[in-house]
Design a protein around this motif. Structure first.
Motif, PDB file in Angstrom:
ATOM      1  N   ASN A 125      18.606  -8.922  34.298  1.00 17.92           N
ATOM      2  CA  ASN A 125      18.963  -9.936  33.304  1.00 17.92           C
ATOM      3  C   ASN A 125      19.398  -9.258  32.008  1.00 17.92           C
ATOM      4  O   ASN A 125      18.981  -9.635  30.916  1.00 17.92           O
ATOM      5  N   SER A 126      20.253  -8.237  32.139  1.00 15.19           N
ATOM      6  CA  SER A 126      20.692  -7.496  30.956  1.00 15.19           C
ATOM      7  C   SER A 126      22.070  -6.896  31.204  1.00 15.19           C
ATOM      8  O   SER A 126      22.532  -6.804  32.342  1.00 15.19           O
ATOM      9  N   PHE A 127      22.722  -6.491  30.112  1.00  9.99           N
ATOM     10  CA  PHE A 127      24.009  -5.812  30.227  1.00  9.99           C
ATOM     11  C   PHE A 127      24.201  -4.884  29.035  1.00  9.99           C
ATOM     12  O   PHE A 127      23.579  -5.052  27.981  1.00  9.99           O
ATOM     13  N   THR A 128      25.073  -3.899  29.220  1.00 11.48           N
ATOM     14  CA  THR A 128      25.398  -2.943  28.160  1.00 11.48           C
ATOM     15  C   THR A 128      26.902  -2.751  28.131  1.00 11.48           C
ATOM     16  O   THR A 128      27.556  -2.705  29.181  1.00 11.48           O
ATOM     17  N   SER A 129      27.461  -2.660  26.934  1.00 10.42           N
ATOM     18  CA  SER A 129      28.902  -2.463  26.775  1.00 10.42           C
ATOM     19  C   SER A 129      29.182  -1.022  26.363  1.00 10.42           C
ATOM     20  O   SER A 129      28.431  -0.425  25.591  1.00 10.42           O
ATOM     21  N   TYR A 130      30.276  -0.474  26.898  1.00 12.23           N
ATOM     22  CA  TYR A 130      30.675   0.905  26.624  1.00 12.23           C
ATOM     23  C   TYR A 130      32.138   0.914  26.195  1.00 12.23           C
ATOM     24  O   TYR A 130      32.990   0.315  26.855  1.00 12.23           O
ATOM     25  N   LEU A 131      32.434   1.607  25.110  1.00  9.33           N
ATOM     26  CA  LEU A 131      33.804   1.680  24.604  1.00  9.33           C
ATOM     27  C   LEU A 131      34.554   2.804  25.309  1.00  9.33           C
ATOM     28  O   LEU A 131      34.136   3.968  25.285  1.00  9.33           O
ATOM     29  N   THR A 143      22.846   2.865  36.207  1.00  5.28           N
ATOM     30  CA  THR A 143      22.290   1.669  35.575  1.00  5.28           C
ATOM     31  C   THR A 143      21.012   1.958  34.786  1.00  5.28           C
ATOM     32  O   THR A 143      20.117   1.117  34.710  1.00  5.28           O
ATOM     33  N   ASN A 144      20.939   3.123  34.176  1.00  5.57           N
ATOM     34  CA  ASN A 144      19.784   3.425  33.329  1.00  5.57           C
ATOM     35  C   ASN A 144      19.747   2.539  32.085  1.00  5.57           C
ATOM     36  O   ASN A 144      18.737   2.488  31.385  1.00  5.57           O
ATOM     37  N   ASP A 145      20.867   1.856  31.807  1.00  8.46           N
ATOM     38  CA  ASP A 145      20.910   0.916  30.683  1.00  8.46           C
ATOM     39  C   ASP A 145      20.825  -0.531  31.157  1.00  8.46           C
ATOM     40  O   ASP A 145      21.182  -1.458  30.421  1.00  8.46           O
ATOM     41  N   ALA A 146      20.366  -0.737  32.386  1.00 12.35           N
ATOM     42  CA  ALA A 146      20.162  -2.088  32.924  1.00 12.35           C
ATOM     43  C   ALA A 146      18.672  -2.266  33.207  1.00 12.35           C
ATOM     44  O   ALA A 146      18.038  -1.388  33.803  1.00 12.35           O
ATOM     45  N   LEU A 147      18.119  -3.386  32.768  1.00 11.33           N
ATOM     46  CA  LEU A 147      16.674  -3.590  32.859  1.00 11.33           C
ATOM     47  C   LEU A 147      16.274  -4.471  34.037  1.00 11.33           C
ATOM     48  O   LEU A 147      16.896  -5.498  34.309  1.00 11.33           O
ATOM     49  N   LYS A 148      15.208  -4.054  34.711  1.00  8.32           N
ATOM     50  CA  LYS A 148      14.633  -4.852  35.787  1.00  8.32           C
ATOM     51  C   LYS A 148      13.832  -6.008  35.182  1.00  8.32           C
ATOM     52  O   LYS A 148      13.646  -6.086  33.965  1.00  8.32           O
ATOM     53  N   GLY A 149      13.333  -6.873  36.038  1.00  6.76           N
ATOM     54  CA  GLY A 149      12.546  -8.005  35.566  1.00  6.76           C
ATOM     55  C   GLY A 149      11.290  -7.587  34.823  1.00  6.76           C
ATOM     56  O   GLY A 149      10.815  -8.303  33.931  1.00  6.76           O
ATOM     57  N   ASN A 150      10.755  -6.404  35.154  1.00  8.54           N
ATOM     58  CA  ASN A 150       9.546  -5.920  34.482  1.00  8.54           C
ATOM     59  C   ASN A 150       9.859  -5.147  33.200  1.00  8.54           C
ATOM     60  O   ASN A 150       8.962  -4.593  32.569  1.00  8.54           O
ATOM     61  N   GLY A 151      11.165  -5.113  32.835  1.00 13.22           N
ATOM     62  CA  GLY A 151      11.553  -4.441  31.601  1.00 13.22           C
ATOM     63  C   GLY A 151      11.848  -2.967  31.748  1.00 13.22           C
ATOM     64  O   GLY A 151      12.243  -2.309  30.780  1.00 13.22           O
ATOM     65  N   ARG A 152      11.678  -2.434  32.950  1.00  9.61           N
ATOM     66  CA  ARG A 152      11.965  -1.023  33.167  1.00  9.61           C
ATOM     67  C   ARG A 152      13.447  -0.817  33.459  1.00  9.61           C
ATOM     68  O   ARG A 152      14.127  -1.700  33.948  1.00  9.61           O
ATOM     69  N   ARG A 153      13.927   0.372  33.166  1.00  7.81           N
ATOM     70  CA  ARG A 153      15.329   0.702  33.392  1.00  7.81           C
ATOM     71  C   ARG A 153      15.615   0.929  34.878  1.00  7.81           C
ATOM     72  O   ARG A 153      14.718   1.243  35.647  1.00  7.81           O
ATOM     73  N   GLY A 154      16.911   0.780  35.227  1.00  4.22           N
ATOM     74  CA  GLY A 154      17.322   1.097  36.588  1.00  4.22           C
ATOM     75  C   GLY A 154      17.482  -0.088  37.512  1.00  4.22           C
ATOM     76  O   GLY A 154      17.326   0.044  38.734  1.00  4.22           O
ATOM     77  N   ALA A 155      17.846  -1.257  36.966  1.00  8.05           N
ATOM     78  CA  ALA A 155      18.117  -2.418  37.825  1.00  8.05           C
ATOM     79  C   ALA A 155      19.389  -2.170  38.624  1.00  8.05           C
ATOM     80  O   ALA A 155      20.265  -1.405  38.211  1.00  8.05           O
ATOM     81  N   GLY A 156      19.510  -2.808  39.772  1.00 11.92           N
ATOM     82  CA  GLY A 156      20.719  -2.673  40.576  1.00 11.92           C
ATOM     83  C   GLY A 156      21.917  -3.288  39.866  1.00 11.92           C
ATOM     84  O   GLY A 156      21.781  -4.271  39.129  1.00 11.92           O
ATOM     85  N   LEU A 157      23.086  -2.710  40.086  1.00 14.92           N
ATOM     86  CA  LEU A 157      24.302  -3.206  39.443  1.00 14.92           C
ATOM     87  C   LEU A 157      24.681  -4.582  39.985  1.00 14.92           C
ATOM     88  O   LEU A 157      24.812  -4.771  41.192  1.00 14.92           O
ATOM     89  N   SER A 158      24.864  -5.541  39.076  1.00 14.84           N
ATOM     90  CA  SER A 158      25.305  -6.885  39.462  1.00 14.84           C
ATOM     91  C   SER A 158      26.818  -6.996  39.405  1.00 14.84           C
ATOM     92  O   SER A 158      27.451  -7.549  40.299  1.00 14.84           O
ATOM     93  N   HIS A 159      27.402  -6.500  38.323  1.00 14.95           N
ATOM     94  CA  HIS A 159      28.860  -6.457  38.231  1.00 14.95           C
ATOM     95  C   HIS A 159      29.314  -5.428  37.204  1.00 14.95           C
ATOM     96  O   HIS A 159      28.551  -5.009  36.338  1.00 14.95           O
ATOM     97  N   PHE A 160      30.573  -5.044  37.337  1.00 15.98           N
ATOM     98  CA  PHE A 160      31.221  -4.058  36.467  1.00 15.98           C
ATOM     99  C   PHE A 160      32.478  -4.742  35.942  1.00 15.98           C
ATOM    100  O   PHE A 160      33.339  -5.145  36.707  1.00 15.98           O
ATOM    101  N   THR A 161      32.577  -4.879  34.617  1.00 16.66           N
ATOM    102  CA  THR A 161      33.667  -5.659  34.024  1.00 16.66           C
ATOM    103  C   THR A 161      34.494  -4.834  33.048  1.00 16.66           C
ATOM    104  O   THR A 161      33.958  -4.000  32.319  1.00 16.66           O
ATOM    105  N   VAL A 162      35.795  -5.089  33.052  1.00 19.12           N
ATOM    106  CA  VAL A 162      36.707  -4.485  32.078  1.00 19.12           C
ATOM    107  C   VAL A 162      37.102  -5.556  31.070  1.00 19.12           C
ATOM    108  O   VAL A 162      37.612  -6.615  31.444  1.00 19.12           O
ATOM    109  N   TRP A 163      36.835  -5.280  29.792  1.00 15.09           N
ATOM    110  CA  TRP A 163      37.197  -6.183  28.696  1.00 15.09           C
ATOM    111  C   TRP A 163      38.230  -5.498  27.809  1.00 15.09           C
ATOM    112  O   TRP A 163      38.200  -4.274  27.642  1.00 15.09           O
ATOM    113  N   THR A 164      39.139  -6.289  27.232  1.00 14.48           N
ATOM    114  CA  THR A 164      40.153  -5.723  26.344  1.00 14.48           C
ATOM    115  C   THR A 164      40.303  -6.587  25.095  1.00 14.48           C
ATOM    116  O   THR A 164      39.923  -7.760  25.079  1.00 14.48           O
ATOM    117  N   THR A 165      40.882  -5.987  24.063  1.00 18.94           N
ATOM    118  CA  THR A 165      41.211  -6.737  22.854  1.00 18.94           C
ATOM    119  C   THR A 165      42.477  -6.161  22.239  1.00 18.94           C
ATOM    120  O   THR A 165      42.731  -4.955  22.330  1.00 18.94           O
TER     121      THR A 165
END
Length: 205
Positions: A125-131, A143-165
């Protein structure tokens, strides 16, 4: 207190507009988890922001400020731990482990088409953005920057998104070459004709 029908309509429109603005403002605000991200967890990037709670796809709006910029638009998303969408391909290092792998953009993708590009990795239930550094077309992720339900790092990848501006240099239209007005062309023709006449007179002397 009495309200006319037009008064109720005006009030309803104002209420809807107020609620809409409130929802957009709330969506533009990201909810930080209090845990920091590490840019080393996604190669080809220069900065990161997060870790945020929630889902970037329904949290980030054009009003959201990330890396000092707004106007972010979701361009491509591999909505799984691996797969291909458009020019983006995401793979796993181990089929049963959804915590690390590789990513690649095909030659169809052009960084110069955009002012800035960012990647977002969501897990749990988390995400991180990278420039993005604006040039690397492939690399590694984890996914060391993705949190599991218990708050620990290393949740499985749900999706990988490309954003632009914004738009980049290759969208700049070339400066049109000015076309001389008919009067200007006539004037140039007259000058050329007069010059030729004077040259002929000079030759006859």
């Amino acid at each position: 207190m009495n309200f006319s029908k037009s008064g109720w309509i005006s009030l309803s429109v104002a209420t809807v507009a107020s609620l809409t603005l409130g929802v957009e403002a709330a969506s533009a605000q990201l909810s930080a988890t209090g845990m920091s991200c590490n840019v080393a967890n996604l190669t080809g990037t220069t900065d990161c922001e997060g870790i945020f709670s929630g889902n970037d796809s329904n949290t980030i709006t054009t009003e959201t400020s990330l890396f000092g910029k707004t106007g972010w638009t979701e361009l491509f998303k591999v909505d799984n731990s691996s797969g291909t969408t458009g020019p983006l391909t995401v793979k796993l290092n181990e089929a049963r482990e959804e915590t690390s792998g590789t990513w690649e953009l095909s030659e169809d993708f052009n960084f110069d088409s955009y002012e800035s590009v960012m990647f977002v990795l969501k897990g749990g239930n988390s995400f991180t953005s990278y420039l993005s550094d604006g040039e690397t077309m492939a690399g590694d992720w984890n996914t060391n920057d993705a949190l599991k339900g218990n708050g620990r790092r290393g949740a499985g990848l749900s999706h990988f998104t490309v954003w632009t501006t914004g738009t980049g240099n290759d969208n700049d239209e070339p400066t049109p070459t000015p076309v001389p007005e008919p009067a200007a062309l006539l004037g140039l023709g007259s000058v050329a004709l007069a010059s030729r006449f004077l040259r002929r007179k000079s030759d006859e002397v």
